[in-house]
Motif scaffolding. Structure first.
Motif: not given
Ligand SMILES: Nc1ncnc2c1ncn2[C@@H]1O[C@H](COP(=O)(O)OP(=O)(O)OP(=O)(O)O)[C@@H](O)[C@H]1O
Length: 487
Positions: A252-262
């Motif tokens: 929350d407030g920051g960044t969410l990095f979603l690796d291998e989204i595929g």
């Protein structure tokens, strides 16, 4: 009382018990304090007053108990009418073992409370207190560690390479940092997608808030939703019964990095799309949406457009994520970038390990250039780390590289097959019947994965790193081979 107790002994004993217990506790304790029903001190013994730094116990009488003993819970005992038989109270750097009892009048109405402090005399509790202090210290260290891990390690300077294609990556990353829309990072494994994601977060207005990474492929499908959106207390039994904060909330407030989204299951793709559009999530077991303020950076090494055509990826989610797309070049596409990256990695290894810094001869650079690098920069880093361990030479030659560079057919460099014993146990012994190609390959892969895990202390992330493949790919191969990482 008892039929055969004509003298009323039991009653006498009961009456004596209270004052005797009080006296015993008072003498054994390191301090005693009593308050009235309004929470004012009515009595404090000299030992306790001394411990609190009060020279005259009489001066504490009539004062609010918390003004004299900041963490006192005696007022709660008066309110609840229930004793707190054993508790630990902090007093400055000290931890005190305390017992608290309500005081009642003849009608049973609570009129005050008394508290006893024990510490030195309760030797038996010492191990317990020691354990508590240790656990508290561990918790603090874990929290610190977690916070450090949530701060990105990489900046844009960490992305090495000055060829036009690399400079364009940096330019787009700077641009992305100025906006708040989702970003899609495309590129093969080991091309620096996570590095760039961290760098963008670090340059953005969200940099003081957490950077939270999730590898979609590394989490079993059944757990993904809870992992993403969290659960409310009671939604699950077992470890999760208290509820869990999902990664969205953590970021929350920051960044969410979603690796291998595929690799995200279709059902969850729909929920992710909603979270992106509404900026709100619904924890599992709850019907009340929770607002979150998260910037999503997604990454993949698969062809998402192909997945859309195959019906495995939602087109609407793709368009939502693909507001700004950055394609990370493979190591071979980087052109002269390879030499600069190799030099930067060698410098970093020297700094980290304290070993002397090494230089690649022009022939060695050319040999690196002829390799196909399926694991890209991650693989290059592994190779260079291996070379630095295997030789003390300051000038790294083709022969030095030969020992560490995997043979991949594309390399025309005179790289002899590895002479180390590592390959030997994986070969088919001459006396054994010839297996089918598929069987031999499966056996080889299984042995290789096992060996990588053994060499990495069963840590899957480390094993993947050593093999020069992504964690997601490693987990998939493990599952296919019917293996599991223990760590
Ligand atoms: N251009 C670069 N300059 C310096 N280091 C790099 C570069 N590209 C990648 N690396 C390094 O290579 C390793 C792998 O990078 P990273 O994890 O960012 O790749 P990735 O594309 O996210 O891989 P995967 O798809 O397998 O998760 C890291 O140690 C990273 O620091």
């Amino acid at each position: 009382m008892f039929d055969d107790d004509p003298g009323g002994q039991a009653e006498i004993l009961r009456r004596r018990a209270m004052p005797s217990l009080f006296e015993a506790l008072e003498t054994q304790s390191e301090g005693t304090v009593a308050i009235d029903r309004n929470g004012r001190i009515v009595w404090i013994n000299a030992k306790y007053a001394k411990m609190l730094g009060i020279s005259d116990p009489a001066s504490a009488i009539g004062r609010e108990v918390e003004a004299v003993i900041p963490n006192s819970q005696l007022r709660q005992v008066v309110k609840s009418g229930r004793p707190i038989l054993l508790d630990v109270m902090s007093f400055g750097p000290q931890r005190l073992v305390v017992s608290r009892f309500p005081l009642t009048d003849d009608d049973g109405t609570v009129i005050g409370a008394v508290g006893y402090v024990f510490y030195d005399s309760l030797h038996r509790l010492k191990p317990l207190l020691g354990e508590l202090a240790r656990l508290e210290a561990e918790l603090e260290a874990a929290k610190r560690h977690l916070n450090e891990r949530r701060q990105p390690r990489h900046t844009l300077q960490s992305y090495v390479g000055d060829s036009p294609i690399c400079l364009d990556v940096k330019r787009r990353a700077r641009l992305a940092a100025r906006h708040d829309s989702p970003i899609l990072l495309l590129g093969e494994t080991g091309t620096g997608k996570e590095l760039i994601a961290q760098a963008i977060h670090g340059l953005s207005a969200r940099s003081a808030k957490p950077f939270v990474g999730v590898n979609v492929a590394a989490i079993p499908d059944t757990l993904l939703e809870a992992e993403f959106f969290g659960t409310v207390p009671g939604a699950y039994t077992g470890v999760d019964r208290r509820g869990r904060e999902g990664r969205f909330k953590t970021a929350d407030g920051g960044t969410l990095f979603l690796d291998e989204i595929g690799d995200m299951p279709l059902a969850l793709q729909a929920k992710l799309l909603r979270a992106l559009q509404e900026q709100e999530i619904e924890p599992l077991g709850s019907d009340r949406p929770v607002k979150v303020d998260v910037r999503v950076i997604a990454a993949t090494n698969v062809d998402l457009e192909q997945r859309i055509r195959d019906g495995r990826f939602r087109a609407d989610l793709y368009y939502r994520l693909n507001v700004l797309c950055i394609r990370l070049p493979s190591l071979t596409e980087m052109g002269h970038g390879l030499e600069a990256i190799a030099e930067a990695i060698l410098q970093e290894i020297a700094l980290r390990t304290g070993m002397p810094s090494r230089v690649l001869t022009p022939e060695a650079v050319a040999a690196l250039g002829r390799h196909s690098w399926p694991g890209n920069v991650r693989e290059l880093r592994n190779v260079l780390e291996r070379v630095c361990m295997l030789t003390d030479n300051r000038n790294l030659t083709v022969a030095d590289l030969a020992e560490a560079l995997p043979v991949d057919g594309s390399a025309e460099a005179p790289v002899p097959p590895p002479s180390s014993s590592a390959a030997a146990p994986l070969a088919v012994p001459p006396e054994a019947p010839l297996p089918s190609y598929d069987d031999a390959f499966a056996a080889f892969e299984r042995a290789l994965l096992q060996r990588a895990l053994e060499d990495s202390g069963q840590r899957a992330a480390e094993a993947a790193k050593r093999l020069g493949i992504s964690r997601a790919a490693f987990y998939k191969k493990l599952a296919r081979a019917g293996l599991r990482a223990k760590g």
